[in-house]
Design a protein around this motif. Sequence first.
Motif, mmCIF file in Angstrom:
data_model
loop_
_atom_site.group_PDB
_atom_site.id
_atom_site.type_symbol
_atom_site.label_atom_id
_atom_site.label_comp_id
_atom_site.label_asym_id
_atom_site.label_seq_id
_atom_site.Cartn_x
_atom_site.Cartn_y
_atom_site.Cartn_z
ATOM 1 N N THR A 52 -8.612 4.544 -1.859
ATOM 2 C CA THR A 52 -9.658 5.575 -1.850
ATOM 3 C C THR A 52 -9.417 6.533 -0.693
ATOM 4 O O THR A 52 -8.960 6.134 0.380
ATOM 5 C CB THR A 52 -11.062 4.964 -1.674
ATOM 6 O OG1 THR A 52 -11.097 4.176 -0.472
ATOM 7 C CG2 THR A 52 -11.438 4.107 -2.858
ATOM 8 N N ALA A 54 -3.053 -3.696 -8.048
ATOM 9 C CA ALA A 54 -4.308 -3.951 -7.342
ATOM 10 C C ALA A 54 -4.467 -2.993 -6.163
ATOM 11 O O ALA A 54 -5.563 -2.495 -5.883
ATOM 12 C CB ALA A 54 -4.339 -5.400 -6.850
ATOM 13 N N SER A 77 -7.402 -0.027 -5.555
ATOM 14 C CA SER A 77 -8.302 -0.082 -4.400
ATOM 15 C C SER A 77 -8.145 1.116 -3.466
ATOM 16 O O SER A 77 -8.900 1.262 -2.510
ATOM 17 C CB SER A 77 -8.053 -1.374 -3.605
ATOM 18 O OG SER A 77 -6.742 -1.383 -3.063
ATOM 19 N N GLU A 118 0.834 -1.208 0.000
ATOM 20 C CA GLU A 118 0.000 0.000 0.000
ATOM 21 C C GLU A 118 0.867 1.257 0.000
ATOM 22 O O GLU A 118 0.540 2.241 -0.677
ATOM 23 C CB GLU A 118 -0.929 0.003 1.214
ATOM 24 C CG GLU A 118 -2.037 -1.026 1.133
ATOM 25 C CD GLU A 118 -2.852 -1.102 2.413
ATOM 26 O OE1 GLU A 118 -4.085 -1.063 2.327
ATOM 27 O OE2 GLU A 118 -2.247 -1.193 3.506
#
Length: 342
Positions: free
Chosen positions: A56, A50, A54, A19
């Motif tokens: 947000t 990915a 994802s 992330e």
Amino acid sequence: MAAAGNNGGNANNQISGTERAAILLMSLGEAEAAEVLKHMNAKDVQKVGAAMASLTNVSRERAENVMENFVMELDAQTSLGVGADDYVKRVLVGALGNDKANGLIDRILLGRNSKGLEALKWMETRAVADLVRNEHPQIVAIVLAYLDPDQASEILTLLPERMRSDVLMRIARLDGIQPQALRELDEIMEKQFSGGNNLKSSSVGGIKVAANILNLMETSQEQSIIGRIAENDQELSQKIQDLMFVFDDLGEVDDRSIQTLLRDVSSDTLALALKGADPRIREKILKNMSKRAAEMLVEDMESRGPAKLSEVEGAQKEMLVVARRLAEAGTIVLGGKGEEMV
């Protein structure tokens, strides 16, 4: 800076390495991210891709934490000092542009060795707010007056509502501060997160500083604070308002300055800012653009549909920040009320 680093570290520990990589790549922009992905294997590209898809509502603070963590790790791995700082500057400027990158560059590279009050400039706004919220309002006023207006306005927003007007009034009434008193305050701040004495000036505060801070706050908060100040001191409230430069004042700015301003404002920000603008301001902006650029802007505005008032006001504030920076650099002249601020 230690406090800022610790906060950043804690935030980064709450998200995975994948992330963090996704946030970093999305911060860099398409071209730079593509160059990085070219050097990764297919499995890693899939994982990071990915994660990017994802993501947000990534806050600015979280993105900056990731950036800072990246810089610190890069520093640790370049023990010979082979241009780590220069590399970071080039990457951030290339990815974010001069305006957005300069503040982050200063915070990351210049703020690492700052101490005392000066170190507050490089800390996250929430960390500074937590540090001063229990201090006497006069102490808070001196601290905020010492900081840059944009940072001070964010910190003021995070303080309890009952404190805001009191603190801003005290900032407006400040007429400098004795060097010894400033040194003592610096020592107080230093004891809370370690450091030394790196003060630049004892000339802090005043009506102009209060106006600059208030000018960068959300409109609803700005009006609330001005209202509370007016209840206590109508004359002071009026003096602050006289020095504020609001979006409608762009109508008094000369055409050459408007054209210079537009070169430093993104089309997205401009389209959103003009959504709720007075027709006179909209006309002023459009007439200082090429015919094709003006047509494209109008088409963009119409295709966007309704926008939240808070988003429109945020875009207008963003334009005012750019205008004030250009005025302070002597690049443009702000007319109307704001002329006193140049």
